[in-house]
Design an enzyme around this catalytic site. Structure first.
Site, PDB file in Angstrom:
ATOM      1  N   ASP A 456      32.623  36.493  37.774  1.00 12.96           N
ATOM      2  CA  ASP A 456      33.439  37.430  38.551  1.00 12.96           C
ATOM      3  C   ASP A 456      33.761  36.840  39.916  1.00 12.96           C
ATOM      4  O   ASP A 456      33.103  35.890  40.381  1.00 12.96           O
ATOM      5  CB  ASP A 456      32.636  38.734  38.702  1.00 12.96           C
ATOM      6  CG  ASP A 456      33.501  39.958  38.976  1.00 12.96           C
ATOM      7  OD1 ASP A 456      34.705  39.789  39.232  1.00 12.96           O
ATOM      8  OD2 ASP A 456      32.949  41.078  38.951  1.00 12.96           O
ATOM      9  N   ASP A 525      40.118  46.234  35.820  1.00 15.44           N
ATOM     10  CA  ASP A 525      39.015  47.184  35.929  1.00 15.44           C
ATOM     11  C   ASP A 525      39.453  48.579  35.502  1.00 15.44           C
ATOM     12  O   ASP A 525      38.631  49.487  35.442  1.00 15.44           O
ATOM     13  CB  ASP A 525      38.518  47.246  37.381  1.00 15.44           C
ATOM     14  CG  ASP A 525      37.492  46.159  37.659  1.00 15.44           C
ATOM     15  OD1 ASP A 525      37.064  45.492  36.711  1.00 15.44           O
ATOM     16  OD2 ASP A 525      37.123  45.997  38.836  1.00 15.44           O
TER      17      ASP A 525
HETATM   18  C1  DGJ Z   1      34.351  43.762  39.177  1.00 12.72           C
HETATM   19  C2  DGJ Z   1      34.506  43.628  37.693  1.00 12.72           C
HETATM   20  O1  DGJ Z   1      35.840  43.584  37.332  1.00 12.72           O
HETATM   21  C3  DGJ Z   1      33.768  44.771  37.038  1.00 12.72           C
HETATM   22  O2  DGJ Z   1      33.967  44.734  35.651  1.00 12.72           O
HETATM   23  C4  DGJ Z   1      32.322  44.676  37.386  1.00 12.72           C
HETATM   24  O3  DGJ Z   1      31.794  43.482  36.873  1.00 12.72           O
HETATM   25  C5  DGJ Z   1      32.144  44.715  38.892  1.00 12.72           C
HETATM   26  N1  DGJ Z   1      32.957  43.719  39.534  1.00 12.72           N
HETATM   27  C6  DGJ Z   1      30.704  44.502  39.262  1.00 12.72           C
HETATM   28  O4  DGJ Z   1      30.509  44.386  40.602  1.00 12.72           O
END
Ligand code: DGJ
Length: 716
Positions: A456, A525
């Protein structure tokens, strides 16, 4: 078959792919110039495109469109693809052609390298072109080399410029968006002047994606000419489209954004990222299919694998991650049919919320007193692979890492260190930072038996400085990305079984560069299935379903508050790499059993989705249903997924005309047993039954009835 040929008489190079041609030459000034990109030509025919230069008004200069890499120099007033400042301050570049090489770097692949230098200054420039037997994509990149003894600065170094043939109108297709609303497709006239698509964020970005499609305004999903290009780069980037007063359109693009420059020291070389271009005369949908096939055959590291059904803990448990809770969820996930269990954020030291912990990559002792090994062991015992979330490029100021190395972040002296999500960006351009990241990552994977990383990256750059190096603030934009790639490449080499998902707060880092070293992408997300239909539509323009992770999460959706049925959520997620992200501890027995049934169903069709050929039957455009078809390469199996929002009463139920079937065959509906003639399905269509009510959906799985002719089947 692909080929590259050269005619010394006309001075023309012709690059041929199965269905397209690309031609260029060097004009009398020594500049590499464009001749053709479109339907097939012979070398002799391409030679006829070379026209003598006409009389030019003193106010015009060279056309801004029509060169392979327009430079800053001479009577040029369009966007330069190459701008250099030599050691004495001189900026103009003048082409001197040195020669060319045609080679076959791999079976089925041909490469042309055109070599130049500046007429006076010590800068070598090589334009590279690659064509392959199995795709119409032409790959291009540029290599710059400082052959002198003094440093120079490269102010813009695009990978390539693409020129379109003259047309009366031009239209551009591209995506824009923001966090949780990525990939929204726009199709609009190309304005006269310059249009810039860019990311200044240090990442690919949620706000734009480095690809575009251009057409003459007359192209549809299934017909018409499209010229498209996609850049393989995961940092800041820019694509500039020009519609010029002389009626032309071109696009130049590469790494970096306005104001960034690249120091090129004596003897140093800079190879731009690849910029791939594709022409088709069969519409947007065919362009997308050609891109999908290219990504599968020339970008992804493991294209022939089937991506597993995964569970991700983020929406279920947030930061409340501990051994007992995750083990309990893992049991339910296994019962559902999940094959890869991924623990998201919250597992490491100091991480109770997003205010602390990033940088301290050891398991939190109060949550995992015995480390991660017992959980990993349990997940493996349950028959699943184990995945873990990491965010290696980030640090919270409240962390031991930052307290020890406050100079490791991007920063300028005397400037605020702007925090976003309470975090700062580690300067991955530094050797010590990249080495540190590689070190803990490879140990983490090895020591815990980790099969999958979700990598990420949750904020854009700011105060992008590197005070320890004089040239740091210029160098870091490219070196950061090269080190990122290098760390991932080394990890993969250490752990050949490791698979990686690219994520940047959702779809902030999806591009051909990162996909060449990862296995799937997290597009957004936003897990609201209704919104996801549009996000997936934008994603599918270039990227294949095989890399498109899609979770089924709980309702009301955490982001939008919308509730849609479980079946609809599954059907939307089945359009890519199906995953589950809901809190299984709270799923009712009915939900668990429906979920298990749908996971099992996905496993029977995922080879069609992940390895098949995609046709967008109806986009998310109006009140009517949206539908996507996938067909296996051998045309034996078909899956159609249909999603309907909240239709007005009386909204007509459209017949979906399927595509790409074996025209003489019949296909049996696996659920009902009904047999359909391909010619009816493609020529007249089928209107799949949808349940009444809002948010209805269905899937239609058809299998070719072998040895059955269209005569006398008693079929529909
Ligand atoms: C952003 C990601 O896109 C989410 O799926 C998740 O992993 C969060 N970060 C966690 O902090």
């Amino acid at each position: 078959m692909s080929a590259i040929s050269f005619d010394p008489a006309s001075g023309v190079w012709l690059l041929s792919t199965a269905r397209t041609s690309y031609a260029l030459w060097i004009d009398p000034t020594g500049a590499p110039c464009h001749l053709a990109w479109g339907p097939p030509l012979t070398l002799a025919a391409a030679g006829r495109l070379v026209l003598p230069a006409g009389e030019v008004s003193s106010f015009e200069g060279r056309s801004p469109a029509g060169e392979e890499l327009p430079v800053d120099g001479g009577a040029r007033y369009g966007v330069p693809s190459l701008r250099v400042r030599f050691a004495d301050g001189t900026r103009a570049f003048e082409w001197a052609h040195l020669g060319h090489r045609i080679g076959e770097p791999a079976p089925g692949t041909k490469e042309l390298a055109l070599e130049f230098r500046d007429r006076h200054y010590p800068l070598a420039v090589a334009l590279h072109y690659r064509v392959h037997d199995d795709t119409d994509v032409v790959e291009r990149w540029t290599v710059l080399r400082n052959t002198g003894r003094q440093p120079m600065a490269v102010l813009r170094a695009d990978s390539a410029a693409w020129t379109l043939p003259p047309r009366d109108h031009y239209r551009i297709s591209h995506v824009t968006g923001q966090w949780s609303a990525e990939g929204l497709l726009h199709r609009e006239p190309v304005p006269h002047g310059e249009t810039v698509l860019t990311s200044r964020r240090g990442i690919t970005s949620h706000h734009a994606n480095p690809w575009l499609m251009l057409d003459a305004g007359d192209c549809g999903e299934d017909r018409g000419e499209v010229w498209s290009a996609a850049l393989a780069w995961s940092g800041s980037w820019h694509l500039t489209v020009q519609r010029t007063p002389d009626g032309r359109t071109s696009c130049t693009g590469g790494a970096g954004h306005d104001g960034t420059e690249l120091p090129l020291g004596p003897g140093q070389e800079y190879a731009t990222p690849r910029f791939a271009g594709l022409y088709t005369d069969r519409g947007f949908s065919a362009a997308s299919r050609a891109w999908h096939a290219y990504v599968r055959s020339h970008v992804l590291p493991h294209p022939d694998e089937m991506r597993p059904v995964l569970f991700n803990s983020w929406e279920a448990t947030g930061f409340e991650v501990d051994e007992a809770g995750q083990k309990a969820l893992a049991v339910r996930a296994a019962q559902l049919g999940v094959e890869l269990y991924v623990v998201d954020d919250g597992w490491f030291r100091g991480r109770r919320d997003d205010s602390a912990g990033l940088g301290d990559w050891t398991p939190g002792t109060e949550r995992f007193p015995r480390g991660l090994v017992p959980l990993v062991g349990e997940v493996h015992r349950l028959g699943m692979r184990f995945g873990l979330w990491v965010e290696p490029e980030m640090v919270n100021p409240d962390s031991d890492l930052y307290r020890a190395h406050p100079d490791w972040v991007l920063h300028f002296p005397h400037r605020t260190r702007t925090e976003l999500r309470n975090q700062l960006v580690l300067n991955f351009a530094r050797d010590d930072v990249a080495e540190w990241a590689y070190g803990w990552l490879t140990r983490l994977v090895a020591d815990n038996g980790i099969d999958f990383l979700k990598w990420d990256m949750n904020r854009a750059f700011s105060e992008a400085g590197w005070p320890a190096r004089e040239d740091g603030q210029d160098l870091l934009w490219t070196r950061y990305v090269h080190h990122l790639y290098d760390v991932i490449d080394r990890l993969r080499a250490d752990h050949p079984g490791l698979r990686i998902e690219t994520c940047s707060g959702g779809g902030g880092r999806v591009d051909l560069g990162i996909l060449s070293r990862t296995d799937q992408a997290w597009p957004s997300d936003n897990t609201d299935a209704a919104d996801r239909v549009s996000i997936q539509h934008g994603f599918s323009q270039i990227y294949p379903a095989q890399v498109m992770a899609a979770w089924v999460t709980d309702v009301p959706n955490q982001l939008t508050g919308r509730s849609v049925p479980l079946r609809y959520r599954f059907h939307v997620a089945m359009a890519g790499v199906l995953a589950v992200g809901g809190d299984l501890a709270r799923w009712t027995p009915e939900e668990l059993s429906e979920g298990a049934e749908l996971v099992a169903q996905y496993k029977t069709v995922r080879h069609i989705v992940q390895h098949g050929v995609q046709h967008r039957l109806r986009g998310p455009v109006d009140d009517g249903p949206t539908a996507v078809q996938y067909t296996t390469a051998d045309r034996r199996e078909v899956l159609v997924l249909v999603w309907q929002r909240a239709p007005r009463h009386g909204t007509p139920r459209p017949a979906l005309r399927l595509a790409g079937l074996d025209p003489t065959a019949c296909y049996r509906d696996v659920t009902t047993g009904a047999v359909h003639h391909a010619c009816v399905l493609t020529g007249y269509g089928i209107a799949p039954e949808l349940p009444t009510g809002d948010w209805s959906s269905t899937s239609l799985h058809l299998i070719r009835v072998d040895d059955m002719t269209t005569e006398g089947t008693g079929s529909h």
